[in-house]
Write a protein that holds these residues in place. Structure first.
Motif, short mmCIF file in Angstrom:
data_model
loop_
_atom_site.label_atom_id
_atom_site.label_comp_id
_atom_site.label_asym_id
_atom_site.label_seq_id
_atom_site.Cartn_x
_atom_site.Cartn_y
_atom_site.Cartn_z
N ARG A 217 0.83 -1.21 0.00
CA ARG A 217 0.00 0.00 0.00
C ARG A 217 0.86 1.26 0.00
NH1 ARG A 217 -5.44 -0.35 1.76
NH2 ARG A 217 -6.15 -2.46 2.23
N VAL A 218 1.89 1.28 0.84
CA VAL A 218 2.73 2.46 0.96
C VAL A 218 3.53 2.68 -0.32
CG1 VAL A 218 4.68 3.47 2.21
CG2 VAL A 218 2.86 2.31 3.47
N THR A 219 4.08 1.61 -0.88
CA THR A 219 4.87 1.72 -2.11
C THR A 219 4.02 2.21 -3.26
OG1 THR A 219 6.30 -0.08 -1.34
CG2 THR A 219 6.39 0.48 -3.69
N ALA A 220 2.77 1.75 -3.34
CA ALA A 220 1.87 2.18 -4.41
C ALA A 220 1.62 3.68 -4.39
CB ALA A 220 0.55 1.43 -4.30
N LEU A 221 1.73 4.30 -3.21
CA LEU A 221 1.52 5.74 -3.09
C LEU A 221 2.83 6.53 -3.18
CD1 LEU A 221 -1.12 5.85 -0.20
CD2 LEU A 221 -1.51 6.09 -2.65
N GLY A 222 3.94 5.82 -3.43
CA GLY A 222 5.23 6.49 -3.53
C GLY A 222 5.86 6.82 -2.18
N GLY A 223 5.42 6.12 -1.13
CA GLY A 223 5.94 6.39 0.21
C GLY A 223 7.00 5.40 0.65
N HIS A 224 7.33 5.46 1.94
CA HIS A 224 8.37 4.59 2.52
C HIS A 224 7.82 3.95 3.79
CE1 HIS A 224 11.25 6.44 -0.25
NE2 HIS A 224 10.75 7.62 0.11
N LEU A 225 8.24 2.70 4.04
CA LEU A 225 7.80 1.98 5.23
C LEU A 225 8.99 1.32 5.90
CD1 LEU A 225 5.31 0.89 6.90
CD2 LEU A 225 5.55 -1.19 5.52
N ARG A 226 9.08 1.48 7.22
CA ARG A 226 10.07 0.76 8.04
C ARG A 226 9.32 -0.03 9.09
NH1 ARG A 226 13.69 4.55 11.04
NH2 ARG A 226 14.42 2.56 11.88
N ALA A 227 9.65 -1.30 9.20
CA ALA A 227 9.04 -2.17 10.21
C ALA A 227 10.14 -3.05 10.76
CB ALA A 227 7.91 -2.99 9.60
#
Length: 375
Positions: A345-355
């Motif tokens: 979901r985050v990648t589809a919006l051009g964002g970044h995710l750290r988990a």
């Protein structure tokens, strides 16, 4: 990136056409052997301005139509018997943009003004003035330019409608398939899982009533069935979700926090920055990130506390969910379905995710979603 590059190419083409038309009109005007009087210099300026105005015909077709028409009348009045080529281009652009009534009104005005301009240039014969005006702007060419623009506009509109119809058909089929899968899952799995759950609970109850030790395998089956029931219920709710269901967004995050507290997890919510509306896709994705993060904390983290932080930044929305669970920096997180779904979901919006696990213990989920401020 591709859209921006296409816009640059279109702008270059527009300027190239405008410069070529201006050069053609100027060369035609110069071939008439005019003197360098102030009136003739004005005519040369109008010839050049009428051609160069075409560079803006995509962005402002109606103003360009007016400018080219006035320039054509102006250089005719200055004594330049030059065809109104730039005005024909402007007619085509205006009709293509859908300004048919304005184009017809402007063309009638130009057709009426050209003979008067020819008379003002020094011609004393009315018939000769009308002949010069007719030569400057043939009605047949005017109709051809308008018809070409209208035909292209209709073709583009039909192509847009066909594309929209294909998208709606694909969306409807996807909705039908999703509901079909939901029905199949409900019919085939729900009953069987319910039977297993009841049998396991009865077996545990009977063993405890007799004072016998409950086998670990039976307890594992009971817990697995409960987990499967929750997962199946959530899956069915997601599959059955359609456009008639109000979308969940940032306004519903406090409900998630309240639900987490009800389940025994001490959860806090902090909102920073100036709260404002964000795009619908960002709104839904932010809600899903918080929902999935708190669900994972409740199921897997063995945490006592959790914190949710939402930061409204000028160009992005930042979400952070931390817990004090059992995760340690030395243990790599297992990429489950929920985490993969968040990342997609985050990648589809051009964002970044750290988990990842935190240095001080526990787990953190951090997402940054860009907010497009353009309408």
């Amino acid at each position: 990136m591709s859209t921006g590059w296409s816009g640059v190419q279109a702008g270059v083409r527009d300027w190239a056409i405008a410069v070529c038309v201006a050069a053609t009109l100027l060369v035609t005007g110069l071939s008439g052997q005019h003197s360098a009087t102030n009136l003739d210099l004005l005519g040369y300026a109008l010839l050049t301005a009428g051609g160069l105005a075409l560079a803006a015909r995509r962005r402002a077709p109606v103003p360009v139509l007016a400018v080219t028409g006035l320039c054509a009348v102006g250089y005719q009045a200055a004594g330049f018997d030059v065809p109104a080529v730039a005005y024909l281009f402007a007619v085509y652009a205006a009709v293509r943009a859908g300004h048919r009534i304005v184009t017809v009104a402007a063309s009638v005005t130009v057709l009426a003004a050209l003979p008067l301009a020819a008379l003002a240039s020094g011609l004393h014969d009315t018939g000769e003035a009308f002949a010069q005006a007719r030569g400057a702007l043939e009605v047949a060419w005017l109709i051809a330019a308008g018809a070409a623009g209208e035909a292209l506009r209709q073709a583009e509109r039909r192509a847009d409608e066909a594309e929209r119809t294909r998208e709606e058909t694909a969306r409807r089929r996807a909705d039908e398939e999703r509901l079909h899968i939901a029905r199949e899952l409900h019919d085939s799995l729900t009953h069987q899982i319910s039977v297993i759950k009841v049998q396991a609970e009865v077996a545990v109850h009977v063993a405890r009533k007799r004072g016998e030790q409950v086998p670990e395998a039976l307890l594992a089956i009971q817990e697995a069935v409960r987990e499967a029931t929750r997962e199946l219920r959530a899956t069915l709710e997601a599959l059955r979700e359609d456009d008639t269901t109000p979308p969940r967004g940032l306004d519903h995050v406090p409900e998630l926090v309240k639900r987490a507290r009800t389940s025994g997890l001490d959860t806090t919510l902090t909102i920073e920055g100036q709260r404002r509306d964000v795009p619908a896709a960002v709104d839904r994705t932010a809600y899903r990130i918080v929902q999935e993060s708190l669900t994972n904390v409740a199921r897997h983290a063995a945490a006592a506390t959790a914190s949710v932080r939402i930061d409204y930044r000028p160009d992005a929305l930042a979400i952070r969910v931390d817990d004090d669970g059992k995760a340690a920096p030395s243990t790599a997180p297992m990429p489950g379905i929920g985490l993969l779904g968040m990342r997609e979901r985050v990648t589809a919006l051009g964002g970044h995710l750290r988990a990842e696990p935190r240095d001080e213990g526990g787990f953190t989920v951090q997402a940054e979603l860009p907010v497009d401020r353009t309408p």
